[in-house]
Write an enzyme that holds these catalytic residues in place. Sequence first.
Site, PDB file in Angstrom:
ATOM      1  N   GLY A  25       0.821  -1.206   0.000  1.00  0.00           N
ATOM      2  CA  GLY A  25       0.000   0.000   0.000  1.00  0.00           C
ATOM      3  C   GLY A  25       0.852   1.251   0.000  1.00  0.00           C
ATOM      4  O   GLY A  25       1.966   1.262  -0.533  1.00  0.00           O
ATOM      5  N   SER A  26       0.364   2.297   0.631  1.00  0.00           N
ATOM      6  CA  SER A  26       1.023   3.597   0.584  1.00  0.00           C
ATOM      7  C   SER A  26       2.163   3.691   1.597  1.00  0.00           C
ATOM      8  O   SER A  26       2.136   3.026   2.639  1.00  0.00           O
ATOM      9  CB  SER A  26       0.013   4.710   0.876  1.00  0.00           C
ATOM     10  OG  SER A  26      -0.361   4.693   2.241  1.00  0.00           O
ATOM     11  N   CYS A  53       2.166  -0.371  -9.075  1.00  0.00           N
ATOM     12  CA  CYS A  53       3.249   0.115  -8.206  1.00  0.00           C
ATOM     13  C   CYS A  53       4.506   0.467  -8.990  1.00  0.00           C
ATOM     14  O   CYS A  53       5.241   1.378  -8.612  1.00  0.00           O
ATOM     15  CB  CYS A  53       3.590  -0.936  -7.149  1.00  0.00           C
ATOM     16  SG  CYS A  53       2.249  -1.288  -6.002  1.00  0.00           S
ATOM     17  N   GLU A  63       5.544  -3.337   1.045  1.00  0.00           N
ATOM     18  CA  GLU A  63       5.770  -2.956  -0.356  1.00  0.00           C
ATOM     19  C   GLU A  63       4.965  -1.695  -0.594  1.00  0.00           C
ATOM     20  O   GLU A  63       3.733  -1.714  -0.564  1.00  0.00           O
ATOM     21  CB  GLU A  63       5.344  -4.101  -1.280  1.00  0.00           C
ATOM     22  CG  GLU A  63       5.906  -3.984  -2.692  1.00  0.00           C
ATOM     23  CD  GLU A  63       5.120  -3.020  -3.555  1.00  0.00           C
ATOM     24  OE1 GLU A  63       5.583  -1.862  -3.726  1.00  0.00           O
ATOM     25  OE2 GLU A  63       4.053  -3.390  -4.032  1.00  0.00           O
ATOM     26  N   LEU A  64       5.681  -0.575  -0.838  1.00  0.00           N
ATOM     27  CA  LEU A  64       5.041   0.732  -0.693  1.00  0.00           C
ATOM     28  C   LEU A  64       5.056   1.610  -1.941  1.00  0.00           C
ATOM     29  O   LEU A  64       4.859   2.804  -1.858  1.00  0.00           O
ATOM     30  CB  LEU A  64       5.708   1.487   0.474  1.00  0.00           C
ATOM     31  CG  LEU A  64       5.756   0.720   1.797  1.00  0.00           C
ATOM     32  CD1 LEU A  64       6.482   1.528   2.855  1.00  0.00           C
ATOM     33  CD2 LEU A  64       4.361   0.349   2.267  1.00  0.00           C
ATOM     34  N   GLU A 120       3.991   9.370  -6.187  1.00  0.00           N
ATOM     35  CA  GLU A 120       3.462   8.285  -7.011  1.00  0.00           C
ATOM     36  C   GLU A 120       2.093   8.708  -7.528  1.00  0.00           C
ATOM     37  O   GLU A 120       1.150   8.886  -6.753  1.00  0.00           O
ATOM     38  CB  GLU A 120       3.351   7.001  -6.193  1.00  0.00           C
ATOM     39  CG  GLU A 120       2.867   5.810  -6.995  1.00  0.00           C
ATOM     40  CD  GLU A 120       2.805   4.535  -6.162  1.00  0.00           C
ATOM     41  OE1 GLU A 120       3.075   3.460  -6.721  1.00  0.00           O
ATOM     42  OE2 GLU A 120       2.485   4.611  -4.956  1.00  0.00           O
TER      43      GLU A 120
END
Length: 477
Positions: A228-229, A284, A248-249, A378
């Site tokens: 996510g963020s 991502c 995992e960002l 992002e």
Amino acid sequence: MFDTSQYLNQLEKDSMNTYALMNPHTREKIMDIPECSNEQMEKAIQNGKRAFQKMKALTSEKRSLILEKAAQMVDENKEDFAKTITLESGKPVRFALGEVGRTVQTLKFAAIEARKLEGESIRLDAATNGGGRDAYTIFQPIGVVGAITPFNFPLNLVAHKVGPALAVGNSIIVKPAEKTPLSSIKLAEVFKEAGLPEDAYQVITGDGPRLGKVLIEHPDVEKITFTGSPEVGKLIKSQVGLKKVTLELGNNSALYVDESVKNKLKDIAKSAVTGAFSYNGQVCISTQRVYVHQDVFDEFLAYFKEFTESLKYGDPNDPNTDLSGVIDEKSQDRVLTWIQEAVDSGSRLVTGGLKQENGIEPTILANVSNEARVSCNEVFGPVVIVNSVKNAEEALEAMNDTNYGLNAGVFTYHLPQAFTFAHGLIVGQVLINDLPTLRFDHMPYGGLKSSGYGYEGIKYAMKEMVHMKFISMNYDF
């Protein structure tokens, strides 16, 4: 066909309420989803703790066979799975089919690695007075894993957490994104039919922050794995205490196109358009920042614009559709605002930039400063910047000028330059003569800086879901 209604009906019996699941492309209601209570999550954790006792008793062969069977069943029902992904996420069906195919591979890799998780023999006689002993390490499962997953890959990113957890003998609870719970439930039904012990893989639907807090704080949850963020990831890391954690960002993936690949510009531009705009850029590792050597900039940009403008917006169920509605109105408004901010601050709008029904026209911006939000953040939308650079040194500096560090790509025929980028880019994965959007499901996958903590990729994720134990046998005793 795997029906989700029975699973949802069971959750709804004890849920606090329901919420409306919406189709992102049409913004029409699909169905009501249970808003599960904290007590339901706590019960799931206790059920998962009991299921763990069954999981760790299974041989690695048995766990492998269950994963193989699940992969086979997903493959046999790929159209049904793809239809579900398209329905709940708005992902064009041809990309949804690609996600299902990758999920099959992910589960197959997990089945293979379940049989291969091995420790090592250690020569204790290399140390003074260490003789007369045989020593080795083994890996043991840790218990209940809590997984919090995003909307953009509602099946394969779930499989990337479920596959490794089950392969090593853990149980797992998935809290899927509120917007895309159906794919993870459908996968749970597959594992049930494949012979997985009851409650070894559970799905709890509802509010992420509230239910995630239960997972994070519960003493019987041994690991949290989250996609996510960065903001949420940092919050989780500050709260997990001594639990294992993988985060995992995301990223704002950068690509450099060198003048040495002039004869390949058209092919690179075509590939980069796919990397930038697949699933509306809601990926991502979507190609977001492209830096092109000044000698080939105009030619590359012309090709890039041409291929971008040929993309088709429409019904995600149409196999010819390239782009569809973005995930929700809030995201649509945010991305459009960022585009306008960039234009107002001097960026050149090459194409796109407008609202398109419930989506956004694929947008190219040039001459964008690194301070613009479409560059330094992002975007998670169909927007890409294309900037001219004088040389490779300027490109490397610009690519590293970010708080993210997941994937980066470089196209060059200069071998020394390729090595310079490979070693100089501050990212977890460098792809030479490939897009930064590249990911194979068995490769190591982890970010630096604000892009993450820990590694995914089946074998590497498994190592983060076990305890290593050292054993010494003194045979001279």
